[in-house]
Scaffold this motif. Structure first.
Motif, mmCIF file in Angstrom:
data_model
loop_
_atom_site.group_PDB
_atom_site.id
_atom_site.type_symbol
_atom_site.label_atom_id
_atom_site.label_comp_id
_atom_site.label_asym_id
_atom_site.label_seq_id
_atom_site.Cartn_x
_atom_site.Cartn_y
_atom_site.Cartn_z
ATOM 1 N N VAL A 57 42.510 12.751 35.487
ATOM 2 C CA VAL A 57 41.527 13.823 35.435
ATOM 3 C C VAL A 57 40.218 13.273 35.990
ATOM 4 O O VAL A 57 39.813 12.158 35.648
ATOM 5 C CB VAL A 57 41.317 14.327 33.987
ATOM 6 C CG1 VAL A 57 40.306 15.475 33.948
ATOM 7 C CG2 VAL A 57 42.640 14.758 33.362
ATOM 8 N N THR A 58 39.569 14.058 36.849
ATOM 9 C CA THR A 58 38.288 13.649 37.426
ATOM 10 C C THR A 58 37.136 14.361 36.733
ATOM 11 O O THR A 58 37.345 15.223 35.875
ATOM 12 C CB THR A 58 38.244 13.965 38.934
ATOM 13 O OG1 THR A 58 38.349 15.374 39.108
ATOM 14 C CG2 THR A 58 39.356 13.243 39.686
ATOM 15 N N GLU A 59 35.923 14.031 37.144
ATOM 16 C CA GLU A 59 34.726 14.617 36.542
ATOM 17 C C GLU A 59 34.624 16.124 36.750
ATOM 18 O O GLU A 59 33.938 16.814 36.000
ATOM 19 C CB GLU A 59 33.452 13.922 37.065
ATOM 20 C CG GLU A 59 33.143 14.191 38.518
ATOM 21 C CD GLU A 59 33.894 13.298 39.489
ATOM 22 O OE1 GLU A 59 33.705 13.496 40.708
ATOM 23 O OE2 GLU A 59 34.652 12.411 39.063
ATOM 24 N N THR A 60 35.321 16.658 37.733
ATOM 25 C CA THR A 60 35.320 18.105 37.968
ATOM 26 C C THR A 60 36.446 18.791 37.214
ATOM 27 O O THR A 60 36.708 19.970 37.431
ATOM 28 C CB THR A 60 35.454 18.417 39.477
ATOM 29 O OG1 THR A 60 36.711 17.899 39.928
ATOM 30 C CG2 THR A 60 34.310 17.821 40.273
ATOM 31 N N HIS A 61 37.144 18.052 36.368
ATOM 32 C CA HIS A 61 38.293 18.510 35.592
ATOM 33 C C HIS A 61 39.528 18.722 36.462
ATOM 34 O O HIS A 61 40.494 19.338 36.027
ATOM 35 C CB HIS A 61 37.975 19.756 34.758
ATOM 36 C CG HIS A 61 36.800 19.564 33.861
ATOM 37 N ND1 HIS A 61 36.865 18.804 32.718
ATOM 38 C CD2 HIS A 61 35.520 19.985 33.974
ATOM 39 C CE1 HIS A 61 35.669 18.772 32.153
ATOM 40 N NE2 HIS A 61 34.841 19.487 32.896
ATOM 41 N N GLY A 62 39.476 18.220 37.704
ATOM 42 C CA GLY A 62 40.660 18.222 38.546
ATOM 43 C C GLY A 62 41.716 17.365 37.886
ATOM 44 O O GLY A 62 41.408 16.293 37.353
ATOM 45 N N THR A 63 42.956 17.822 37.903
ATOM 46 C CA THR A 63 44.033 17.150 37.181
ATOM 47 C C THR A 63 45.278 17.053 38.055
ATOM 48 O O THR A 63 45.654 18.028 38.698
ATOM 49 C CB THR A 63 44.383 17.943 35.900
ATOM 50 O OG1 THR A 63 43.188 18.108 35.122
ATOM 51 C CG2 THR A 63 45.429 17.232 35.076
ATOM 52 N N ALA A 64 45.901 15.879 38.052
ATOM 53 C CA ALA A 64 47.154 15.697 38.783
ATOM 54 C C ALA A 64 48.032 14.709 38.022
ATOM 55 O O ALA A 64 47.532 13.767 37.393
ATOM 56 C CB ALA A 64 46.891 15.192 40.201
ATOM 57 N N TYR A 65 49.333 14.929 38.083
ATOM 58 C CA TYR A 65 50.313 14.083 37.397
ATOM 59 C C TYR A 65 51.004 13.158 38.384
ATOM 60 O O TYR A 65 51.347 13.565 39.493
ATOM 61 C CB TYR A 65 51.358 14.947 36.681
ATOM 62 C CG TYR A 65 50.803 15.617 35.460
ATOM 63 C CD1 TYR A 65 50.964 15.046 34.201
ATOM 64 C CD2 TYR A 65 50.082 16.794 35.567
ATOM 65 C CE1 TYR A 65 50.432 15.646 33.079
ATOM 66 C CE2 TYR A 65 49.546 17.405 34.442
ATOM 67 C CZ TYR A 65 49.726 16.827 33.204
ATOM 68 O OH TYR A 65 49.193 17.418 32.088
ATOM 69 N N GLY A 66 51.212 11.910 37.967
ATOM 70 C CA GLY A 66 51.956 10.940 38.766
ATOM 71 C C GLY A 66 51.329 10.631 40.109
ATOM 72 O O GLY A 66 52.017 10.272 41.049
ATOM 73 N N CYS A 67 50.020 10.714 40.210
ATOM 74 C CA CYS A 67 49.334 10.622 41.503
ATOM 75 C C CYS A 67 48.774 9.244 41.837
ATOM 76 O O CYS A 67 48.375 9.007 42.974
ATOM 77 C CB CYS A 67 48.213 11.645 41.568
ATOM 78 S SG CYS A 67 46.916 11.345 40.350
#
Length: 133
Positions: A57-67
């Motif tokens: 999770v980044t500061e912009t709440h961007g979220t990715a799994y297994g990345c």
């Protein structure tokens, strides 16, 4: 051009899930990377949803799994390589992230321990190909 920032705040937790985080500032502004994983092995629902691996999770709440493809900590430098396909989800502009760890040596060691646990969670093919913590 790699994304670069100075991580002045770190934190780890294992109450509800495994968490290892590094941020630019403690007031919530600036760059941040929050690495997460489950405490229990993934269940059928996790597998169906693709949540059977680590999460970023980044500061912009961007979220990715297994990345996370690579993560290395050398001294007070953390180098992260993200899968190209996750950039849009994470709100990032480059696959390479360089973080200067401006935190106490004990905090770096704790961050190393938790990152090892988080990034080796779940399905093996989603784990980083390079992991040096």
């Amino acid at each position: 051009m790699p994304i670069e920032f100075i991580g002045r705040v770190s934190g780890v937790d294992d109450e509800l899930c495994l968490v290892a985080a590094i941020a630019e500032r403690d007031d919530g502004t600036g760059r941040a990377l929050v690495f997460q994983a489950g405490l229990e092995p993934p269940d059928d629902q996790d597998v169906r949803l693709g949540h059977d691996t680590h999460c970023l999770v980044t500061e912009t709440h961007g979220t990715a799994y297994g990345c996370v493809r690579e993560l290395a900590i050398d001294g007070n430098r953390m180098h992260v390589i993200i899968d190209q396909h996750a950039l849009a989800e994470l709100g990032l502009t480059d696959t390479e992230i360089q973080v200067e760890l401006a935190i106490a040596p004990e905090a770096i060691e704790l961050l190393r321990q938790y990152l090892s646990r988080v990034l080796t969670y779940g399905r093996p093919e989603a784990q980083p190909t390079v992991l040096r913590t």
